[in-house]
Design an enzyme around this catalytic site. Structure first.
Site, PDB file in Angstrom:
ATOM      1  N   GLY A 240       0.756  -1.243   0.000  1.00 41.17           N
ATOM      2  CA  GLY A 240       0.000   0.000   0.000  1.00 41.17           C
ATOM      3  C   GLY A 240       0.786   1.292   0.000  1.00 41.17           C
ATOM      4  O   GLY A 240       0.199   2.355  -0.217  1.00 41.17           O
ATOM      5  N   GLU A 276       3.750  -6.931   1.636  1.00 44.66           N
ATOM      6  CA  GLU A 276       3.184  -7.246   0.313  1.00 44.66           C
ATOM      7  C   GLU A 276       3.224  -6.039  -0.620  1.00 44.66           C
ATOM      8  O   GLU A 276       2.183  -5.584  -1.110  1.00 44.66           O
ATOM      9  CB  GLU A 276       1.728  -7.699   0.479  1.00 44.66           C
ATOM     10  CG  GLU A 276       1.542  -8.898   1.385  1.00 44.66           C
ATOM     11  CD  GLU A 276       0.056  -9.196   1.666  1.00 44.66           C
ATOM     12  OE1 GLU A 276      -0.817  -8.388   1.312  1.00 44.66           O
ATOM     13  OE2 GLU A 276      -0.206 -10.249   2.259  1.00 44.66           O
ATOM     14  N   PRO A 277       4.394  -5.496  -0.881  1.00 48.69           N
ATOM     15  CA  PRO A 277       4.435  -4.321  -1.765  1.00 48.69           C
ATOM     16  C   PRO A 277       4.191  -4.726  -3.217  1.00 48.69           C
ATOM     17  O   PRO A 277       4.660  -5.767  -3.667  1.00 48.69           O
ATOM     18  CB  PRO A 277       5.866  -3.805  -1.591  1.00 48.69           C
ATOM     19  CG  PRO A 277       6.658  -5.040  -1.281  1.00 48.69           C
ATOM     20  CD  PRO A 277       5.745  -5.930  -0.484  1.00 48.69           C
ATOM     21  N   ARG A 279       2.941  -1.906  -6.062  1.00 52.79           N
ATOM     22  CA  ARG A 279       3.239  -0.680  -6.807  1.00 52.79           C
ATOM     23  C   ARG A 279       4.659  -0.153  -6.528  1.00 52.79           C
ATOM     24  O   ARG A 279       5.352   0.301  -7.436  1.00 52.79           O
ATOM     25  CB  ARG A 279       2.214   0.371  -6.356  1.00 52.79           C
ATOM     26  CG  ARG A 279       2.148   1.603  -7.207  1.00 52.79           C
ATOM     27  CD  ARG A 279       1.264   2.638  -6.532  1.00 52.79           C
ATOM     28  NE  ARG A 279      -0.013   2.147  -6.115  1.00 52.79           N
ATOM     29  CZ  ARG A 279      -1.132   2.240  -6.826  1.00 52.79           C
ATOM     30  NH1 ARG A 279      -1.122   2.795  -8.009  1.00 52.79           N
ATOM     31  NH2 ARG A 279      -2.272   1.778  -6.348  1.00 52.79           N
ATOM     32  N   TYR A 319      -9.953   5.682 -12.127  1.00 51.38           N
ATOM     33  CA  TYR A 319      -9.758   6.374 -10.846  1.00 51.38           C
ATOM     34  C   TYR A 319      -9.558   7.885 -11.007  1.00 51.38           C
ATOM     35  O   TYR A 319      -9.386   8.588 -10.011  1.00 51.38           O
ATOM     36  CB  TYR A 319      -8.528   5.822 -10.116  1.00 51.38           C
ATOM     37  CG  TYR A 319      -8.433   4.317 -10.042  1.00 51.38           C
ATOM     38  CD1 TYR A 319      -9.381   3.578  -9.339  1.00 51.38           C
ATOM     39  CD2 TYR A 319      -7.398   3.635 -10.657  1.00 51.38           C
ATOM     40  CE1 TYR A 319      -9.281   2.189  -9.272  1.00 51.38           C
ATOM     41  CE2 TYR A 319      -7.286   2.256 -10.587  1.00 51.38           C
ATOM     42  CZ  TYR A 319      -8.236   1.533  -9.895  1.00 51.38           C
ATOM     43  OH  TYR A 319      -8.136   0.172  -9.822  1.00 51.38           O
ATOM     44  N   CYS A 344     -14.290   4.753 -28.147  1.00 52.44           N
ATOM     45  CA  CYS A 344     -15.496   5.568 -28.284  1.00 52.44           C
ATOM     46  C   CYS A 344     -16.137   5.880 -26.942  1.00 52.44           C
ATOM     47  O   CYS A 344     -17.279   5.494 -26.679  1.00 52.44           O
ATOM     48  CB  CYS A 344     -16.474   4.844 -29.194  1.00 52.44           C
ATOM     49  SG  CYS A 344     -15.685   4.418 -30.738  1.00 52.44           S
ATOM     50  N   GLU A 345     -15.372   6.499 -26.067  1.00 55.71           N
ATOM     51  CA  GLU A 345     -15.901   6.959 -24.788  1.00 55.71           C
ATOM     52  C   GLU A 345     -15.188   8.241 -24.417  1.00 55.71           C
ATOM     53  O   GLU A 345     -13.961   8.326 -24.544  1.00 55.71           O
ATOM     54  CB  GLU A 345     -15.641   5.920 -23.666  1.00 55.71           C
ATOM     55  CG  GLU A 345     -16.373   4.632 -23.872  1.00 55.71           C
ATOM     56  CD  GLU A 345     -16.556   3.850 -22.573  1.00 55.71           C
ATOM     57  OE1 GLU A 345     -16.576   4.453 -21.483  1.00 55.71           O
ATOM     58  OE2 GLU A 345     -16.677   2.621 -22.674  1.00 55.71           O
ATOM     59  N   TYR A 373      -0.327  -2.163 -12.211  1.00 56.32           N
ATOM     60  CA  TYR A 373      -1.747  -2.048 -12.552  1.00 56.32           C
ATOM     61  C   TYR A 373      -1.935  -1.431 -13.939  1.00 56.32           C
ATOM     62  O   TYR A 373      -2.873  -0.672 -14.170  1.00 56.32           O
ATOM     63  CB  TYR A 373      -2.504  -1.263 -11.458  1.00 56.32           C
ATOM     64  CG  TYR A 373      -2.233  -1.802 -10.073  1.00 56.32           C
ATOM     65  CD1 TYR A 373      -2.724  -3.049  -9.703  1.00 56.32           C
ATOM     66  CD2 TYR A 373      -1.440  -1.107  -9.148  1.00 56.32           C
ATOM     67  CE1 TYR A 373      -2.454  -3.579  -8.440  1.00 56.32           C
ATOM     68  CE2 TYR A 373      -1.161  -1.628  -7.895  1.00 56.32           C
ATOM     69  CZ  TYR A 373      -1.667  -2.863  -7.549  1.00 56.32           C
ATOM     70  OH  TYR A 373      -1.401  -3.375  -6.311  1.00 56.32           O
TER      71      TYR A 373
HETATM   72  N1  LLP Z   1      -1.817  -6.867  -0.493  1.00 55.49           N
HETATM   73  C1  LLP Z   1      -3.150  -6.910  -0.702  1.00 55.49           C
HETATM   74  C2  LLP Z   1      -3.971  -7.811   0.112  1.00 55.49           C
HETATM   75  C3  LLP Z   1      -3.726  -6.111  -1.698  1.00 55.49           C
HETATM   76  O1  LLP Z   1      -5.039  -6.145  -1.900  1.00 55.49           O
HETATM   77  C4  LLP Z   1      -2.908  -5.243  -2.469  1.00 55.49           C
HETATM   78  C5  LLP Z   1      -3.483  -4.388  -3.518  1.00 55.49           C
HETATM   79  C6  LLP Z   1      -1.520  -5.246  -2.221  1.00 55.49           C
HETATM   80  C7  LLP Z   1      -1.023  -6.067  -1.213  1.00 55.49           C
HETATM   81  C8  LLP Z   1      -0.570  -4.403  -2.985  1.00 55.49           C
HETATM   82  O2  LLP Z   1      -0.808  -3.041  -2.810  1.00 55.49           O
HETATM   83  P1  LLP Z   1       0.235  -1.976  -3.390  1.00 55.49           P
HETATM   84  O3  LLP Z   1       1.515  -2.139  -2.620  1.00 55.49           O
HETATM   85  O4  LLP Z   1       0.423  -2.248  -4.832  1.00 55.49           O
HETATM   86  O5  LLP Z   1      -0.426  -0.676  -3.153  1.00 55.49           O
HETATM   87  N2  LLP Z   1      -5.700  -1.152  -9.399  1.00 55.49           N
HETATM   88  C9  LLP Z   1      -5.422  -0.145  -8.385  1.00 55.49           C
HETATM   89  C10 LLP Z   1      -4.711  -0.726  -7.188  1.00 55.49           C
HETATM   90  C11 LLP Z   1      -5.443  -1.861  -6.539  1.00 55.49           C
HETATM   91  C12 LLP Z   1      -4.718  -2.458  -5.366  1.00 55.49           C
HETATM   92  C13 LLP Z   1      -5.378  -3.701  -4.874  1.00 55.49           C
HETATM   93  N3  LLP Z   1      -4.728  -4.357  -3.802  1.00 55.49           N
HETATM   94  C14 LLP Z   1      -4.633   0.985  -9.032  1.00 55.49           C
HETATM   95  O6  LLP Z   1      -4.376   0.923 -10.231  1.00 55.49           O
HETATM   96  O7  LLP Z   1      -4.290   1.952  -8.358  1.00 55.49           O
END
Ligand code: LLP
Length: 423
Positions: A240, A276-277, A279, A319, A344-345, A373
């Site tokens: 996150g 759990e990184p 992004r 988003y 077409c949007e 993503y």
């Molecule tokens: N762990 C769990 C349980 C998750 O649901 C997620 C992301 C992560 C780890 C990884 O999160 P990160 O470190 O990448 O922030 N499609 C959206 C992002 C959706 C994230 C869903 N879960 C976007 O494009 O911003």
């Protein structure tokens, strides 16, 4: 920091010219930088220096390309998966089962069985119903499932509502006041070995405070569980942490500040921590390279129409978020343009009224920070073939997912028997 740099007036990915790459592979195309991926892993690992034996489990959903996962596997990174498909990808890339975590709010019994047979590190359980189902599946297979219970800490991550997961009204996790009872239940059910707790409150989080609040809740519950005589050996702190998208804004807290906060908050927990990184590792390691199809002076604004569209990179449409756009060979001066795709949007836009160096038809542009993503959320909407992916490594590059052909695109469909000719 990334490895997309200007060399004599044109943008390169490491030592590869994006102009040459576009010539060879065509556009649109996703381009990933190995050096950037590796750098981000090391930065994150360094940030966790004060933490003994952390498990870094890359959130595969951010970028599931097998070559990306393999790059991470060679760096010793594990995987956080949310489907059997992601688990298979992680295993195929050489990530050992002992570093795979299975998260997700709706695991099927088949997925549970696949995870148990693979012998993964842990399943993060999100409800009482799931505890019972997993206990049954494990017992039937003669296996014991190492589990963590995912806490919903009721903390507002302060991020986009669609990617916020830690509030009580969200579907994720187990409410705070139920965790203790469910943990005790899990310790009694056959086939389950409760190891600890997990939390993940959202994505692209721009401040450490909500994460710290969530981790403190987790710490309190660990103490309560232990006071009740239950064993806790693990804590999964989720992903996150946000990354910079807009170079004109201040960047989210760096991994080092996150690591210091984690070390401070978790001192004395006496558990193995997992992270759990997603992004953070791959976001800035990828771009979507596109070509300008036309510059169209509209009545109200100038449109730059690209050959990439919302189906290739949906984040701005879904988003409303910012992606920095760079001309690959910038010209002097500035224009104000709305960058849009051919779909077409009206929502098929990457940037609205953006100041950018002047663009003409045929120019290449890079949509930055598209490594997370991006390709994974692409679709074939408007019957546009899925975009290829290229991995760069120094002066080398390889197509790690070819462009979908029209034969493949059409070949997915079947004519119903009653519609076939001659019937
Ligand atoms: N762990 C769990 C349980 C998750 O649901 C997620 C992301 C992560 C780890 C990884 O999160 P990160 O470190 O990448 O922030 N499609 C959206 C992002 C959706 C994230 C869903 N879960 C976007 O494009 O911003």
């Amino acid at each position: 920091m990334d490895h997309f740099n200007d060399r004599n007036g044109a943008l390169f990915a490491e030592d590869v010219s994006l102009e040459a790459l576009a010539q060879a592979v065509g556009t649109p195309v996703y381009v990933y930088s190995t050096a950037t991926i590796r750098r981000h892993v090391r930065v994150f690992r360094d940030a966790l220096q004060g933490i003994p034996d952390p498990l870094i489990a890359f959130a595969v959903k951010a970028n599931p390309n097998l070559s990306v996962l393999r790059t991470l596997a060679l760096e010793g990174v594990g995987a956080d998966v949310v489907s059997e498909g992601e688990m298979r990808r992680a295993l195929a890339a050489g990530i050992p089962p002992s570093s795979i975590i299975f998260s997700g709010v709706g695991k099927t019994r088949d997925e549970m069985a696949a995870a148990l047979m693979a012998g993964i590190y842990q399943l993060n359980v999100e409800s009482e119903a799931e505890l019972h189902a997993l206990s049954e599946v494990a017992t039937a297979l003669g296996r014991t499932a190492d589990i963590a219970l995912r806490l919903n800490p009721d903390v507002d991550a302060g991020t986009h509502a669609k990617i916020s997961t830690g509030k009580r009204e969200n579907k994720f996790g187990i409410p705070d006041d139920q965790v203790e009872a469910l943990y005790a239940l899990a310790s009694r059910l056959p086939g389950l070995r409760p190891q600890g707790l997990a939390v993940h409150i959202g994505s692209q989080i721009a401040s450490l405070e909500p994460m710290e609040a969530a981790y403190r809740r987790l710490g309190e519950i660990i103490r309560r569980l232990r006071a009740a005589g239950l064993a806790v050996t693990r804590a999964d702190l989720g992903g996150g942490l946000g990354i910079p998208y807009d170079p004109s804004l201040s960047a989210p807290p760096p991994p080092s500040a996150y690591g210091e906060m984690v070390a401070r908050v978790t001192r004395g927990w006496d558990v193995r921590l997992a992270f759990e990184p997603g992004r953070l590792i791959v976001g800035n390691a990828g771009i979507l390279l596109a070509r300008v199809v036309a510059v169209k002076p509209g009545a109200a604004r100038t449109f730059v129409i690209l050959d990439a569209a919302m189906n290739d990179l949906i984040r701005p449409t879904l988003y409303g978020v910012f992606h920095h756009v760079r001309a690959v060979r910038p010209r002097p001066g500035t224009m104000i343009a709305t960058l849009a795709g051919p779909v077409c949007e009206t929502g098929d836009q990457f940037a609205e009224d953006r100041a950018i160096t002047p663009l003409q038809a045929g120019d290449l542009v890079a949509l930055m920070t598209a490594g997370a993503y991006g390709a994974t959320m692409a679709s074939t909407y408007n019957s546009r073939p899925l975009v290829p992916e290229v991995l760069v490594n120094g002066a080398e590059w390889a197509v790690v997912r070819p462009r979908q052909t029209y034969e493949e695109l059409l070949g997915q469909d079947r004519i119903a028997p009653w519609l076939e000719e001659g019937t």
